[in-house]
Design an enzyme around this catalytic site. Structure first.
Site, PDB file in Angstrom:
ATOM      1  N   ARG A  90     -25.233  -5.308   7.430  1.00  0.00           N
ATOM      2  CA  ARG A  90     -24.750  -6.651   7.145  1.00  0.00           C
ATOM      3  C   ARG A  90     -24.957  -7.601   8.326  1.00  0.00           C
ATOM      4  NH1 ARG A  90     -19.173  -6.664   3.982  1.00  0.00           N
ATOM      5  NH2 ARG A  90     -20.295  -6.989   2.044  1.00  0.00           N
ATOM      6  N   LYS A 117       0.846  -1.191   0.000  1.00  0.00           N
ATOM      7  CA  LYS A 117       0.000   0.000   0.000  1.00  0.00           C
ATOM      8  C   LYS A 117       0.885   1.245   0.000  1.00  0.00           C
ATOM      9  CE  LYS A 117      -4.456  -1.198   2.062  1.00  0.00           C
ATOM     10  NZ  LYS A 117      -5.382  -0.929   3.182  1.00  0.00           N
ATOM     11  N   GLU A 130     -18.838  -8.291  10.252  1.00  0.00           N
ATOM     12  CA  GLU A 130     -19.873  -7.628  11.045  1.00  0.00           C
ATOM     13  C   GLU A 130     -20.819  -8.621  11.710  1.00  0.00           C
ATOM     14  OE1 GLU A 130     -18.546  -4.915   7.698  1.00  0.00           O
ATOM     15  OE2 GLU A 130     -19.271  -6.999   7.814  1.00  0.00           O
TER      16      GLU A 130
END
Length: 624
Positions: free
Chosen positions: A398, A284, A370
């Site tokens: 979710r 990244k 979640e």
């Protein structure tokens, strides 16, 4: 914003992927270099997601070079990393408008481009969608290829493994690229694994592997021995056993910043049958040292100067709601060892950095899971702990089943701190938290609260924590109006609102963070304003009293009008047999696009002026 495209001689010629595919392979490294520099210049001047895209430059170039997009379909998981994809697919000159009002969408979006195969924003959806497309491609029989690009973070979600399990069973032709950017890769290891990847996808190895299986298929003892030997050999070389067990042919890891190795490997993979998984190691923030060192801080950036190598400090006069929550959580934990904080990979966004450091034994990050986070809280509550789940409104969707069946149905003592409720802003329709009041207020046993300012947020958090049962405090992104915060443990009576201003003829019932706009409108209209605080249970007595005393009732919320707080007020009046003019103001029946919070409030007429004009029109009010 002005970027001289002539400084990027190769990128200037690429208006569509066909232009990229017309270049010789030895130019691809230069294309990748120009693409990264262009991305750096553009996002630093306009703001947007930053580190993720820098890490996928070479992968994006290789994918569009090898695959015949848009006929071949590339599905990006979440889409933070898709800026290079947008630049190469006809949106180069508009990339500076990304995440801005009426600009490019922050994520891949089907309505925006034929190259965006799936509209995304939430994680871990790519493999499921790619499998569906691969099934359709097989029936179509035109040799259409399907590729899903998923990050190692998104791979932690159960949905990704559900899709892998199904894809491995169906044996459809598809490629899953695991973009692994959470580990370093040395030059030697990268070269070795690039070599291995080319061998493992080459025609000789593939023919031997598949031919050997056919030859030995009817000789079970020998087949089993060969299978074990192959697994043992690959297990020593590559960490792919789990994917092999799920039915995928695992290749890698390969250096995700070696564009030529990527191209050669992808060319080999493009002709292979069945489900393939390519493990790619990337970094990244690649190419910009500060982002490489701090990919979290540089995940999404404001405008900044590349030369200064640091992001500007955002100056605010009041703390954000996320910080208020984080400070409150630390205060409670200092005197209650039963408090357990849970978050599905939103430590920074939900204001939990300080808590995670000061109370590590009471902090649980479930990664992007979640559903697990909410049921984990249920298990803790059963054992008399006090879990607090910090979760964004859009991500709570979710875990809806778990909230109903595992928490509310059992009336368990769980507090949900729902951040980013209402209008979120630049991340657009996938992230707007405009549905939670509607989908939460119908759940039995649940107490649902929405603070109007910073201090009310603290008070309602106290209230929800002390309540013995499932409770939700939902609050917006960003800062409040600047109200002083008390730090005591005062709680509020459940289901009771309060009057803020006294007026005539019109009563405005406010639910949540739009109170400061509603107050400005109320003052101009000489209306009474009430802060309702609770969506469930509603303050029925306050509603009935207001209906008796005023000619008009107006409800204000930053949630969709359908099924929201205003609908609850109408239900109270209908059940009491009261017919009264009621104006329900909130988000209309549509997905709200991206832009700043201020721009969206204005567009929806939920700012002070918009509320004033709507109420004035409804009541026929005319100032003397």
């Amino acid at each position: 914003m002005s970027i001289n495209i002539n400084q990027y001689p190769r990128l200037r010629l690429i208006n569509q992927p066909e232009d990229l595919r017309s270049l010789p392979a030895d130019e691809l490294a230069n294309v990748a270099r120009e693409l990264r520099n262009y991305l750096l210049a553009s996002v630093s001047q306009s703001s947007g997601h930053f580190a993720s895209g820098l890490g996928t430059v070479e992968l994006t170039v290789a994918l569009h070079y090898v695959y015949k997009t848009p006929f071949d379909q590339i599905i990006w998981d979440v889409g933070h990393q898709a800026y290079p994809h947008k630049i190469l697919t006809g949106r180069r000159d508009q990339i500076h408008t990304i995440r801005q009002f009426n600009g490019l969408h922050p994520f891949p979006w089907r309505e925006e481009s034929e190259y965006d195969s799936l509209s995304v924003g939430h994680s871990s959806t790519s493999i499921s969608a790619a499998l569906g497309m691969a099934i359709a491609a097989e029936q179509e029989n035109k040799n259409r290829q399907t590729v899903a690009v998923i990050g190692d973070g998104a791979m932690t979600a159960g949905m990704a493994f559900e899709a892998l399990n199904h894809a491995g069973d169906l044996k459809k032709n598809m490629l899953v690229i695991l973009n692994d950017n959470d580990m370093s890769i040395s030059e030697n290891v990268g070269a070795l694994n690039a070599h291995l990847a080319r061998i493992l996808t080459g025609s000789i190895y593939t023919s031997f592997r598949e031919g050997g299986k056919k030859i030995l298929n009817n000789v079970p003892p020998i087949k089993e021995l060969a299978s074990r030997a192959e697994e043992h050999l690959k297990g020593m070389i590559v960490p792919g056993t789990i994917f092999e067990e799920l039915g995928f042919n695992y290749i890698g890891p390969i250096d995700g910043h070696d564009v030529n190795a990527l191209v050669e490997t992808l060319k080999n993979l493009r002709g292979m049958k069945g489900p393939q998984l390519l493990h790619v190691i990337t970094k990244k923030g690649k190419g910009y040292h500060p982002a490489e060192q701090d990919p979290i801080g540089y995940h999404a950036v404001p405008k900044f100067d590349l030369q200064h190598c640091e992001l500007p400090t955002k100056k605010t006069s009041s703390p954000s709601y996320s910080k208020i929550f984080g400070d409150w959580l630390c205060d409670i934990a200092s005197r209650d060892k039963k408090l357990m904080a849970i978050t599905p990979a939103m430590r920074e966004g939900s204001g939990l950095v300080r808590f995670s450091r000061e109370y590590p034994k009471q902090y649980f990050d479930t990664a992007i899971a979640e559903q697990h986070a909410v049921t984990l809280a249920a298990g803790m509550a059963i054992q008399q702990l006090k879990p607090v789940v910090a979760i964004y409104s859009t991500f709570l969707q979710r875990a809806y089943d778990q909230l109903i069946h595992d928490v509310a149905l059992q009336n368990l003592d769980v507090l949900l701190a729902v951040d980013r409720a209402g209008i979120v802003g630049a991340d657009g329709p996938t992230h707007q938290g405009t549905f939670d009041l509607s989908f939460l207020r119908c759940i039995p046993n649940l107490v649902l609260m929405a603070p109007s300012n910073e201090n009310e947020c603290r008070l309602l958090l106290n209230t929800g924590y002390q309540y013995k049962g499932p409770a939700v405090v939902r609050y917006p992104r960003g800062c409040g109006p600047g109200i002083e915060i008390t730090t005591d443990s005062e709680t509020l009576p459940i289901g009771r609102g309060k009057q803020l201003t006294q007026g005539k003829s019109i009563a405005i019932l406010n639910f949540g963070c739009l109170a400061h706009f509603a107050e400005q409108a109320a003052n101009r209209l000489n209306a009474s304003l009430y802060d309702m605080r609770f969506i469930k249970p509603l303050d029925k007595q306050l509603i009935l009293t207001a209906a008796a005393e005023y000619d008009y009732l107006v409800t204000v919320e930053d949630n969709v009008v359908q099924g929201g707080a205003g609908s609850g007020v109408l239900e109270v009046l209908a059940n009491a047999g009261i017919c009264k003019p009621v104006l329900t103001l909130g988000v209309p029946d549509e997905f709200v696009k991206h832009g700043s919070q201020t721009e969206i409030y204005q567009m929806l007429k939920l700012d002070a002026e918009g509320l004033y004009q709507q109420i004035k029109t409804f009541t026929g009010y005319a100032k003397n």
